[in-house]
Design an enzyme around this catalytic site. Structure first.
Site, PDB file in Angstrom:
ATOM      1  N   LEU A 148      51.663  72.178  14.847  1.00 51.88           N
ATOM      2  CA  LEU A 148      52.190  72.880  16.245  1.00 51.88           C
ATOM      3  C   LEU A 148      51.619  72.643  17.696  1.00 51.88           C
ATOM      4  O   LEU A 148      52.206  72.203  18.386  1.00 51.88           O
ATOM      5  CB  LEU A 148      52.124  74.806  16.638  1.00 51.88           C
ATOM      6  CG  LEU A 148      52.517  75.745  15.314  1.00 51.88           C
ATOM      7  CD1 LEU A 148      52.145  77.162  16.062  1.00 51.88           C
ATOM      8  CD2 LEU A 148      54.325  75.749  16.011  1.00 51.88           C
ATOM      9  N   GLY A 149      50.588  72.114  17.284  1.00 49.53           N
ATOM     10  CA  GLY A 149      49.678  71.381  18.211  1.00 49.53           C
ATOM     11  C   GLY A 149      48.206  71.356  17.998  1.00 49.53           C
ATOM     12  O   GLY A 149      47.486  71.937  16.988  1.00 49.53           O
ATOM     13  N   ASP A 192      37.555  79.665  28.187  1.00 52.13           N
ATOM     14  CA  ASP A 192      38.149  78.160  28.246  1.00 52.13           C
ATOM     15  C   ASP A 192      40.010  79.055  28.957  1.00 52.13           C
ATOM     16  O   ASP A 192      41.452  78.526  27.922  1.00 52.13           O
ATOM     17  CB  ASP A 192      39.220  77.914  27.162  1.00 52.13           C
ATOM     18  CG  ASP A 192      39.443  76.718  27.100  1.00 52.13           C
ATOM     19  OD1 ASP A 192      39.331  76.052  28.024  1.00 52.13           O
ATOM     20  OD2 ASP A 192      40.129  75.843  26.349  1.00 52.13           O
TER      21      ASP A 192
END
Length: 358
Positions: free
Chosen positions: A56-57, A175
């Site tokens: 997915l990443g 983040d």
């Protein structure tokens, strides 16, 4: 006869090795986290052996794969993380187990973990519409409409309020950015990727930490002091607000000098009375003017370089929900005035946290 037996022995050894390869090694200290533990073999099957086709990443500290659990058909996202030390693994599992108890509609649910040697696998709910940044920056076929953007901004604000003030401990995400905001099947925004998040008691004092985060979202005082707190997240949230409203990255080196740093550019526009020129041109003017102005001004307020000039996530959400007015200010004069915290925070809070770098 010997020639016939040897291949059988070799085959048996290979089978045993493969079984051992997929066998979970559970140590005594892990038993307290057992309810949240997944069998590695199931994750291996779910992700088709962690094939690139299921990738997915890339999230904080690891790759993220799509998976379908073999026992119940549940769609999940599985992040693979490498930890070098046994103590680091123990600490991380303990924290993930705590984060797994977070329950809020605007947070990506952590389902549990698995472990294999130095690798850790964190299992999340799968978000079918992917990340927000891909909807805006990933060259989508259709522009992500303002009505959806504004709803997602409120969703993220609600999730952060829960982390900072409403859960039993204070959680600082560290983040916040568009790539860490995921969209479910109904385009509801959910804050994810807790790879840098830390949990602390509400009355703890800040301790020095390594500077972590993403360039463009990191608050100035964190670089100087190494101390993070909820106001650190508020700064990143402010940058996030501007990012979604302007339709551009926080730092764009290819632009003209005065436009490279997004927040400075928006501040200059506000000071010159042309704030609305910052609105994403891809929207073609298809937005509610009052909402766009509210988001841009709130983004500047939250990203004030002076932490005492920022507001709480509670007030930020109230402003987005139109339950409270945004404190009137001109961006340039506001920075010079260094507005006292008491005039901006509603209600005030003094949550401090201790962080260690990861």
């Amino acid at each position: 006869m010997v020639c016939f037996v040897l291949p059988l022995v070799n085959a048996a050894i290979i089978v045993c090795c493969k079984r051992k390869q997929h066998r979970d090694i559970i140590e005594e200290w892990e038993m307290e986290y057992w309810p949240q533990r997944f069998n590695y073999k199931d994750l291996h099957i779910a992700t088709k052996g962690f094939r690139d086709e299921e990738l997915l990443g890339y999230g904080g500290f690891g790759r993220v794969y799509r998976g379908v659990m073999p026992n119940n058909g549940l769609q999940v996202a599985v992040k693979c993380i490498l930890r070098e030390t046994e103590e680091g693994i123990k600490e991380f599992i303990a924290e993930i187990s705590s984060l797994g108890r977070l329950q809020h509609r605007n947070l990506v649910q952590i389902r549990g973990f698995s472990r294999r040697v130095k690798k850790l696998f964190i299992v999340y709910d799968y978000m079918p519409n992917g990340s927000l940044d891909r909807k805006i920056f990933g060259k989508p076929e259709k522009v992500f409409e303002w009505v959806h953007r504004y709803k997602v901004l409120k969703d993220v604000a609600a999730g952060l309020l829960y982390l900072h003030e409403e859960w039993e401990q204070c959680v600082v995400h560290r983040d916040i950015k568009s790539s860490n905001v995921l969209l479910d099947s109904e385009l509801n925004g959910k804050l994810g990727d807790f790879g840098l998040a830390r949990l602390y008691e509400h009355n703890e004092n800040s301790h020095t930490t390594c500077v972590v985060g993403t360039l463009g979202y990191i608050t100035p005082e964190l670089i100087h002091t190494g101390k993070a707190r909820p106001a650190t997240d508020v700064f990143s949230f402010g940058i996030f607000l501007l990012e979604i409203a302007c339709g551009r990255r926080p730092v764009e080196p290819s632009l003209q000098t005065e436009q490279i740093v997004m927040v400075d550019w928006v501040r200059e526009l506000d000071a010159s009375g042309t704030l609305m020129d910052a609105a994403d041109p891809n929207l073609g003017g298809q937005y509610v003017d009052a909402e766009m102005e509210r988001v841009l001004k709130l983004g500047l307020l939250c990203s004030n370089p002076h932490p005492e000039g920022r507001i709480s996530m509670r007030l930020a959400l109230q402003i987005l929900e139109e339950e409270a007015p945004i404190p009137g200010f001109n961006a340039a004069s506001h920075l010079e005035m260094n507005v006292p915290t008491s005039t901006l925070k509603s209600p005030p809070y003094s949550i401090s946290i201790s962080l260690d770098g990861r």
